[in-house]
Enzyme design. Sequence first.
Site, short mmCIF file in Angstrom:
data_model
loop_
_atom_site.label_atom_id
_atom_site.label_comp_id
_atom_site.label_asym_id
_atom_site.label_seq_id
_atom_site.Cartn_x
_atom_site.Cartn_y
_atom_site.Cartn_z
N HIS A 1 -23.22 -2.03 -33.38
CA HIS A 1 -24.61 -2.50 -33.33
C HIS A 1 -25.27 -2.19 -31.99
CE1 HIS A 1 -28.16 -3.91 -35.19
NE2 HIS A 1 -28.45 -4.46 -34.03
N TYR B 1 -28.97 0.24 -30.13
CA TYR B 1 -29.88 0.03 -28.99
C TYR B 1 -29.66 1.10 -27.91
CZ TYR B 1 -30.76 -4.18 -31.56
OH TYR B 1 -31.09 -5.05 -32.57
N HIS C 1 -33.71 1.10 -44.32
CA HIS C 1 -33.94 0.48 -43.00
C HIS C 1 -33.68 1.47 -41.87
CE1 HIS C 1 -33.21 -2.11 -39.52
NE2 HIS C 1 -31.93 -1.75 -39.51
N PHE C 2 -32.52 2.15 -41.93
CA PHE C 2 -32.21 2.91 -40.72
C PHE C 2 -32.90 4.27 -40.63
CE2 PHE C 2 -27.98 3.77 -42.94
CZ PHE C 2 -28.10 5.14 -43.03
N HIS C 3 -33.50 4.73 -41.75
CA HIS C 3 -34.31 5.94 -41.59
C HIS C 3 -35.64 5.62 -40.91
CE1 HIS C 3 -31.29 7.87 -44.12
NE2 HIS C 3 -31.73 9.00 -43.58
N ARG D 1 -25.36 2.54 -51.83
CA ARG D 1 -25.48 3.61 -50.84
C ARG D 1 -24.17 4.39 -50.80
NH1 ARG D 1 -24.40 1.03 -44.78
NH2 ARG D 1 -24.60 3.20 -44.21
N ARG D 2 -24.16 5.52 -50.09
CA ARG D 2 -22.95 6.32 -49.87
C ARG D 2 -22.22 6.65 -51.16
NH1 ARG D 2 -20.18 3.63 -44.52
NH2 ARG D 2 -21.31 4.97 -43.12
FE1 HAS Z 1 -30.38 -2.21 -38.01
C1 HAS Z 1 -27.89 -1.88 -40.37
C2 HAS Z 1 -30.42 -5.60 -38.47
C3 HAS Z 1 -32.72 -2.53 -35.49
C4 HAS Z 1 -29.94 1.11 -37.16
N1 HAS Z 1 -29.17 -0.68 -38.67
C5 HAS Z 1 -28.23 -0.75 -39.67
C6 HAS Z 1 -27.63 0.54 -39.84
C7 HAS Z 1 -28.18 1.38 -38.90
C8 HAS Z 1 -29.15 0.60 -38.17
C9 HAS Z 1 -27.84 2.83 -38.66
O1 HAS Z 1 -28.55 -7.70 -39.67
C10 HAS Z 1 -26.57 0.91 -40.87
C11 HAS Z 1 -25.19 0.74 -40.37
C12 HAS Z 1 -24.20 1.18 -41.42
O2 HAS Z 1 -23.99 2.39 -41.58
O3 HAS Z 1 -23.64 0.32 -42.12
N2 HAS Z 1 -31.41 -3.77 -37.18
C13 HAS Z 1 -31.31 -5.06 -37.54
C14 HAS Z 1 -32.28 -5.86 -36.78
C15 HAS Z 1 -32.92 -4.98 -35.94
C16 HAS Z 1 -32.36 -3.68 -36.18
C17 HAS Z 1 -32.51 -7.34 -36.87
N3 HAS Z 1 -31.18 -0.95 -36.60
C18 HAS Z 1 -32.12 -1.30 -35.66
C19 HAS Z 1 -32.41 -0.17 -34.83
C20 HAS Z 1 -31.62 0.87 -35.30
C21 HAS Z 1 -30.86 0.35 -36.42
C22 HAS Z 1 -33.38 -0.19 -33.67
C23 HAS Z 1 -31.49 2.27 -34.82
C24 HAS Z 1 -32.10 2.78 -33.79
N4 HAS Z 1 -29.36 -3.48 -39.20
C25 HAS Z 1 -29.48 -4.84 -39.19
C26 HAS Z 1 -28.47 -5.42 -40.08
C27 HAS Z 1 -27.74 -4.35 -40.62
C28 HAS Z 1 -28.33 -3.15 -40.05
C29 HAS Z 1 -28.21 -6.83 -40.35
C30 HAS Z 1 -26.55 -4.45 -41.59
C31 HAS Z 1 -26.99 -4.31 -42.98
C32 HAS Z 1 -25.83 -4.26 -43.94
O4 HAS Z 1 -25.69 -5.20 -44.74
O5 HAS Z 1 -25.03 -3.30 -43.93
C33 HAS Z 1 -33.98 -5.36 -34.90
O6 HAS Z 1 -33.53 -4.98 -33.63
C34 HAS Z 1 -35.32 -4.75 -35.21
C35 HAS Z 1 -36.38 -5.15 -34.20
C36 HAS Z 1 -37.64 -4.35 -34.37
C37 HAS Z 1 -38.89 -4.85 -34.29
C38 HAS Z 1 -40.08 -3.94 -34.44
C39 HAS Z 1 -40.92 -3.87 -33.16
C40 HAS Z 1 -42.02 -2.89 -33.29
C41 HAS Z 1 -42.44 -2.07 -32.29
C42 HAS Z 1 -43.56 -1.10 -32.56
C43 HAS Z 1 -44.92 -1.75 -32.39
C44 HAS Z 1 -46.01 -0.77 -32.57
C45 HAS Z 1 -46.94 -0.79 -33.52
C46 HAS Z 1 -47.83 0.38 -33.75
C47 HAS Z 1 -47.11 -1.91 -34.48
C48 HAS Z 1 -39.16 -6.29 -34.04
C49 HAS Z 1 -41.85 -2.12 -30.93
C50 HAS Z 1 -48.81 0.67 -32.63
C51 HAS Z 1 -49.46 2.01 -32.76
C52 HAS Z 1 -50.77 2.28 -32.56
C53 HAS Z 1 -51.18 3.61 -32.46
C54 HAS Z 1 -51.86 1.33 -32.50
#
Ligand code: HAS
Length: 550
Positions: A225, A229, A376-378, A439-440
């Site tokens: 995990h 980050y 999610h991860f794409h 998946r997979r």
């Molecule tokens: Fe995740 C599974 C929970 C973030 C990648 N995640 C995965 C897997 C990958 C992955 C690769 O709790 C699959 C692993 C596998 O092969 O089994 N993930 C989270 C949570 C977050 C999160 C709570 N993941 C990421 C990030 C990744 C990533 C970052 C890659 C870089 N994830 C999970 C969980 C699983 C999981 C479970 C397991 C699922 C399962 O059952 O297998 C958080 O960190 C996300 C926080 C993000 C935000 C968004 C903030 C938004 C921003 C942009 C703002 C801008 C705007 C537009 C609105 C709070 C900063 C402005 C633009 C203008 C022009 C005006």
Amino acid sequence: MFNPNSYTLQRGEKRLVLAYIAIALAHLSVGLLLGFMQGMEHAGIDLYKYTFLRHYYQGLSMHGVFNVLIFTTFFIAGFLSFVTAYSFGRPLHSRGLSWTTFWVMTVGVVMVDWALLTNKASVLYTSYAPLKAHPAYYGGLVLVVVGTLLLLANLLLTYLGWKRENPGKPTPLLAFGALATMIMWGLASTGIAVQFVFMLLPWSLGMVDAVDPILSRTLFWFSGHPLVYFWLLPAYLSWYFLLPKQAGGKLFSESLARLSFMLFIPLSLPVGFHHQFLDPGVSTGYKAVHAFITFGVFMPSMMTAFTVLASLETGGRARGGKGWLGWIKKLPWGDPSFTAQALAMVLFALGGVSGLVNAAFTLNLVVHNTMFVPGHFHLTVGTAVALTFMAIAYWLVPYLTGKKLWGRKLAVLQSCLWFVGMSVMSRGMSWAGMAGAPRRTALGSAPYALPEWITAFNWMAVGGAVLTVSGLLFFIILGMTAWRGKREASGGVEVPVAEPLIKDEPIPAYLDRFRPWVLGATVLVLMAYGPALIGLLTAGNPAIRGFSPF
Ligand code: HAS
């Protein structure tokens, strides 16, 4: 503290960064094509039979390893070496160590590539036991991780050298972000170091007979995990410290930016069990603790959303934007590097929401191991990270090669196509996942495929095709830049370092010292993992001999 400087990297330093980026992009190019083949397979069109690949699972293993392990790690190594040297205004501490790091990682990648290409490591990027790969695969990945630790050592030595000469000054922001990323990863990498060196490598060499799959998975996710980050923070570094300048604005709050990076050090690590909610052998209590901390690590990303958006608003208003939303129109949408990052952020907001679904203990029961997770991860690694790295390449490659970016308008189109393709594809994936599609799995040939999956699969195939066109365009643009780009000093670009809105804002010591955060991380990890790990080690779980799918 704002630290503008005009340090010009030496030729050798530029070459090193370019070499990292070249290896990263070479793997991305193959990884993207394999992604297209997967999308087609799910829509019932088997392209594997026209290639030397044996099956879907070999292609999927290569797709995962090439895109999320090799592309990301090499790009990050080059980019963080660059920003550290640039913002400290000096070369990295040791040139010898810099090149040693590069070669250690490169030898590792050659071993990994060989094992994957020859179908000796079709174990998917998570390397779950009891699937067993060739020792070259595990050994190669160990070398890549060792390389990242050597890079951390070099950055720390450069930091200490700079600190000796600049006592009392806060660390320049770009270098600060690079150090926070690498320190977090240095702590996180211990899990896979133990798993690979003491379990998987000896097992695949035949030195031990069997391994405990649950212990192996737990060690993997201890690193797995925070690994996400490690991919994300270099993108955040760009959004906080570079993008506001590209938008014509300023960094809204230096303290918030620093706090967000620091929070990732303790909060990224004790969350790995959220990948194992459905695994046996881990107590529900510890899974709940990890679920709770997962909601904690959501916070620095919410802070990022606020700060980066506010920084962009300063840019839009400085460019004459008026009203609540009128400033958005004034942002530099004709600049491909800006547009790609802004679009990456929009999709990342959806990636964050789907992360919350995954993290919720009960909802995870519905989506775990379904297509929802790739959905999610794409959006996260596949867009927030990959599209931001492409955006960085649009100014960094010209800067390093001294060739002006070729096809600026085409590059804007490329970013928009990525946005559209990924929106459609990940929508299809989440939809299919919620309808129960696993998946997979080579779903194109699955006799149990349900009729309600078909439309979602077609969305995935259409989105994947648009993404492939976008990927091809990206490589054409960079290739043409290198081949036909007009020669100009620093490629006609300036490194876009953003100035904080409040000049010389006093920075509290705790936002510039890493030690308390590392200590906090260690205590949290011991509490959240210690007893659970001891339980696994002493449980005498049946160790499984495993098998090699080749
Ligand atoms: Fe995740 C599974 C929970 C973030 C990648 N995640 C995965 C897997 C990958 C992955 C690769 O709790 C699959 C692993 C596998 O092969 O089994 N993930 C989270 C949570 C977050 C999160 C709570 N993941 C990421 C990030 C990744 C990533 C970052 C890659 C870089 N994830 C999970 C969980 C699983 C999981 C479970 C397991 C699922 C399962 O059952 O297998 C958080 O960190 C996300 C926080 C993000 C935000 C968004 C903030 C938004 C921003 C942009 C703002 C801008 C705007 C537009 C609105 C709070 C900063 C402005 C633009 C203008 C022009 C005006």
